[in-house]
Design a protein around this motif. Structure first.
Motif, mmCIF file in Angstrom:
data_model
loop_
_atom_site.group_PDB
_atom_site.id
_atom_site.type_symbol
_atom_site.label_atom_id
_atom_site.label_comp_id
_atom_site.label_asym_id
_atom_site.label_seq_id
_atom_site.Cartn_x
_atom_site.Cartn_y
_atom_site.Cartn_z
ATOM 1 N N GLN A 88 0.750 -1.174 0.030
ATOM 2 C CA GLN A 88 -0.134 -0.107 -0.079
ATOM 3 C C GLN A 88 0.974 1.294 -0.022
ATOM 4 N N ARG A 89 1.904 1.200 0.902
ATOM 5 C CA ARG A 89 2.843 2.321 1.027
ATOM 6 C C ARG A 89 3.600 2.721 -0.515
ATOM 7 N N ARG A 90 3.968 1.364 -1.200
ATOM 8 C CA ARG A 90 4.653 1.719 -2.492
ATOM 9 C C ARG A 90 3.636 2.208 -3.358
ATOM 10 N N ASP A 91 2.420 1.525 -3.555
ATOM 11 C CA ASP A 91 1.447 2.057 -4.442
ATOM 12 C C ASP A 91 0.950 3.433 -4.357
ATOM 13 N N ALA A 92 0.756 3.926 -3.019
ATOM 14 C CA ALA A 92 0.631 5.160 -2.734
ATOM 15 C C ALA A 92 1.640 6.196 -3.052
ATOM 16 N N ALA A 93 2.683 6.043 -3.015
ATOM 17 C CA ALA A 93 3.702 6.793 -3.334
ATOM 18 C C ALA A 93 3.837 6.725 -4.866
ATOM 19 N N LEU A 94 3.964 5.900 -5.697
ATOM 20 C CA LEU A 94 3.915 5.954 -7.006
ATOM 21 C C LEU A 94 2.770 6.525 -7.667
ATOM 22 N N ASN A 95 1.436 6.200 -7.012
ATOM 23 C CA ASN A 95 0.257 6.943 -7.538
ATOM 24 C C ASN A 95 0.514 8.431 -7.470
ATOM 25 N N ALA A 96 1.081 8.928 -6.268
ATOM 26 C CA ALA A 96 1.056 10.267 -5.866
ATOM 27 C C ALA A 96 2.269 10.787 -6.811
ATOM 28 N N LEU A 97 3.311 10.261 -7.149
ATOM 29 C CA LEU A 97 4.352 10.706 -7.832
ATOM 30 C C LEU A 97 3.644 10.990 -9.438
ATOM 31 N N VAL A 98 3.095 9.787 -10.000
ATOM 32 C CA VAL A 98 2.544 10.039 -11.220
ATOM 33 C C VAL A 98 1.480 10.718 -11.553
ATOM 34 N N HIS A 99 0.566 10.949 -10.681
ATOM 35 C CA HIS A 99 -0.560 11.695 -10.795
ATOM 36 C C HIS A 99 -0.351 13.085 -10.298
ATOM 37 N N GLY A 100 0.770 13.320 -9.934
ATOM 38 C CA GLY A 100 1.030 14.716 -9.629
ATOM 39 C C GLY A 100 1.827 15.508 -10.757
ATOM 40 N N VAL A 101 1.827 15.026 -11.680
ATOM 41 C CA VAL A 101 2.442 15.560 -12.922
ATOM 42 C C VAL A 101 1.364 15.760 -14.028
ATOM 43 N N PRO A 102 0.814 16.967 -14.253
ATOM 44 C CA PRO A 102 -0.309 17.155 -15.277
ATOM 45 C C PRO A 102 0.085 16.512 -16.556
ATOM 46 N N TYR A 103 1.483 16.551 -17.117
ATOM 47 C CA TYR A 103 1.539 15.951 -18.497
ATOM 48 C C TYR A 103 1.342 14.420 -18.503
ATOM 49 N N VAL A 104 1.573 13.994 -17.354
ATOM 50 C CA VAL A 104 1.463 12.668 -17.117
ATOM 51 C C VAL A 104 0.003 12.126 -17.572
ATOM 52 N N GLN A 105 -0.853 13.025 -16.844
ATOM 53 C CA GLN A 105 -2.421 12.874 -16.919
ATOM 54 C C GLN A 105 -2.962 13.185 -18.162
ATOM 55 N N PHE A 106 -2.157 14.144 -18.742
ATOM 56 C CA PHE A 106 -2.942 14.419 -20.189
ATOM 57 C C PHE A 106 -2.468 13.509 -21.291
ATOM 58 N N MET A 107 -1.342 12.918 -20.939
ATOM 59 C CA MET A 107 -0.913 11.886 -21.964
ATOM 60 C C MET A 107 -1.749 10.553 -21.703
ATOM 61 N N GLY A 108 -2.091 10.299 -20.421
ATOM 62 C CA GLY A 108 -2.662 9.180 -20.187
ATOM 63 C C GLY A 108 -1.827 7.931 -19.665
ATOM 64 N N ILE A 109 -0.394 8.327 -19.588
ATOM 65 C CA ILE A 109 0.533 7.258 -18.982
ATOM 66 C C ILE A 109 0.071 6.736 -17.676
ATOM 67 N N GLU A 110 0.412 5.610 -17.667
ATOM 68 C CA GLU A 110 0.121 4.651 -16.256
ATOM 69 C C GLU A 110 1.632 4.119 -15.916
ATOM 70 N N PHE A 111 1.692 3.556 -14.888
ATOM 71 C CA PHE A 111 2.846 2.563 -14.666
ATOM 72 C C PHE A 111 2.590 1.422 -13.848
ATOM 73 N N ASP A 112 2.994 0.253 -14.230
ATOM 74 C CA ASP A 112 2.741 -1.132 -13.613
ATOM 75 C C ASP A 112 3.888 -1.237 -12.841
ATOM 76 N N ARG A 113 3.782 -1.490 -11.400
ATOM 77 C CA ARG A 113 4.904 -1.809 -10.528
ATOM 78 C C ARG A 113 4.620 -3.146 -10.260
ATOM 79 N N ARG A 114 6.064 -3.825 -10.186
ATOM 80 C CA ARG A 114 6.366 -5.164 -9.776
ATOM 81 C C ARG A 114 7.443 -5.083 -8.882
#
Length: 170
Positions: free
Chosen positions: A14-40
């Protein structure tokens, strides 16, 4: 001295996923492009879902070179930031609630970024992985590879150099 009991795996995930989610969705360009990240574990795979707005040449049709370069640069920056923050995430030194509120760490800044277009990007989902070649206190070098249907059949690759943000413990 008693050993500290390990955290339950769900808490760590949960801590890893929350950190990644905040990092990725805190960048407007990432949201505009629709980029997601799959974490393993600590490995990230960037995913650029196909969207008509990404088409540069409708006659082929092929993905726009700028969209591809933006995808790779985003993959490099997020991958580098993730590797930089990993230890703080693992130890709990990063407050994921603060991240969720938008209090993000400073991201690396691009010095230069060179893209090799190996073949046309087809109108389908694209995937990319960043490999940090060198990461120091002030400078980092990252290589990114992108593919669509087959991991071994790259359609583009890039190498970038980044200025690392000052760390609080320096």
């Amino acid at each position: 001295m008693a050993r500290k009991r390990p955290e339950p795996v769900q808490v760590v995930k949960q801590r890893r996923d929350a950190a990644l989610n905040a990092l990725v969705h805190g960048v407007p360009y990432v949201q505009f492009m629709g980029i997601e990240f799959d974490r393993r574990g600590d490995e990230l795979t960037a995913v650029l879902p196909f969207d008509e707005k990404l088409i540069g040449n409708p006659m082929l049709p092929a993905l726009h070179g700028g969209a591809i370069a933006g995808f790779l640069e985003t993959t490099a920056v997020i991958g580098l930031a993730w590797s930089m923050l990993w230890e703080d995430i693992e130890t709990g030194r990063i407050d994921t609630e603060e991240l969720a509120l938008g209090h993000l760490p400073r991201l690396p800044k691009t010095i230069d970024f060179n893209v090799d277009y190996l073949r046309s990007g087809l109108p389908r989902d694209s995937y990319a992985r960043a490999r940090v070649n060198r990461s120091g206190r002030r400078y980092a070098s990252v290589h990114v590879e992108a593919w669509q249907d087959q991991r071994e059949k790259l359609f583009t690759q890039a190498t970038g150099h980044f200025l690392m943000p000052a760390r609080g413990d320096d």
